[in-house]
Design a protein around this motif. Structure first.
Motif, short mmCIF file in Angstrom:
data_model
loop_
_atom_site.label_atom_id
_atom_site.label_comp_id
_atom_site.label_asym_id
_atom_site.label_seq_id
_atom_site.Cartn_x
_atom_site.Cartn_y
_atom_site.Cartn_z
N ARG A 30 -23.49 14.96 1.66
CA ARG A 30 -22.16 14.35 1.63
C ARG A 30 -21.14 15.29 0.98
NH1 ARG A 30 -25.39 9.76 0.54
NH2 ARG A 30 -25.09 9.98 -1.69
N ALA A 31 -21.55 15.94 -0.09
CA ALA A 31 -20.64 16.88 -0.77
C ALA A 31 -20.30 18.05 0.14
CB ALA A 31 -21.28 17.38 -2.07
N ASN A 32 -21.28 18.54 0.87
CA ASN A 32 -21.04 19.65 1.78
C ASN A 32 -20.09 19.24 2.91
OD1 ASN A 32 -21.49 22.36 2.69
ND2 ASN A 32 -22.83 21.53 4.28
N GLU A 33 -20.29 18.04 3.45
CA GLU A 33 -19.40 17.55 4.50
C GLU A 33 -17.97 17.41 3.99
OE1 GLU A 33 -21.47 13.99 5.58
OE2 GLU A 33 -22.84 15.06 6.94
N LYS A 34 -17.82 16.93 2.75
CA LYS A 34 -16.49 16.80 2.17
C LYS A 34 -15.86 18.18 1.96
CE LYS A 34 -13.83 14.88 -1.67
NZ LYS A 34 -12.87 15.95 -1.57
N MET A 35 -16.65 19.14 1.51
CA MET A 35 -16.12 20.50 1.32
C MET A 35 -15.66 21.08 2.66
SD MET A 35 -18.45 22.38 -1.61
CE MET A 35 -19.93 22.33 -0.65
N MET A 36 -16.41 20.80 3.72
CA MET A 36 -16.01 21.30 5.04
C MET A 36 -14.70 20.66 5.50
SD MET A 36 -19.76 21.55 6.86
CE MET A 36 -19.08 21.82 8.48
N ARG A 37 -14.56 19.35 5.26
CA ARG A 37 -13.30 18.68 5.61
C ARG A 37 -12.15 19.23 4.78
NH1 ARG A 37 -16.65 14.19 5.31
NH2 ARG A 37 -15.69 13.55 3.35
#
Length: 59
Positions: A30-37
């Protein structure tokens, strides 16, 4: 800035370590997905800023 992910694992025998580790992996995903966004938004704003600066220079 977001909080750091820290495991809440205790030494209890009842602790389901596999579930805890799986939850940590899910948090990391989830943290990685947020960083990508966030990075996508940064890139978009950077392009918009460069376009505005180019128009101002041309004027």
């Amino acid at each position: 800035m977001s909080k750091t992910i820290t495991p809440d694992i205790t030494a209890d025998d009842d602790t389901d370590y596999e579930a805890t580790v799986n939850e940590m992996f899910a948090e990391m995903k989830r943290a990685n997905e947020k960083m990508m966004r966030d990075q996508d938004e940064i890139d978009k704003l950077n392009l918009e800023t460069n376009e505005i600066l180019a128009r101002l220079k041309a004027a």
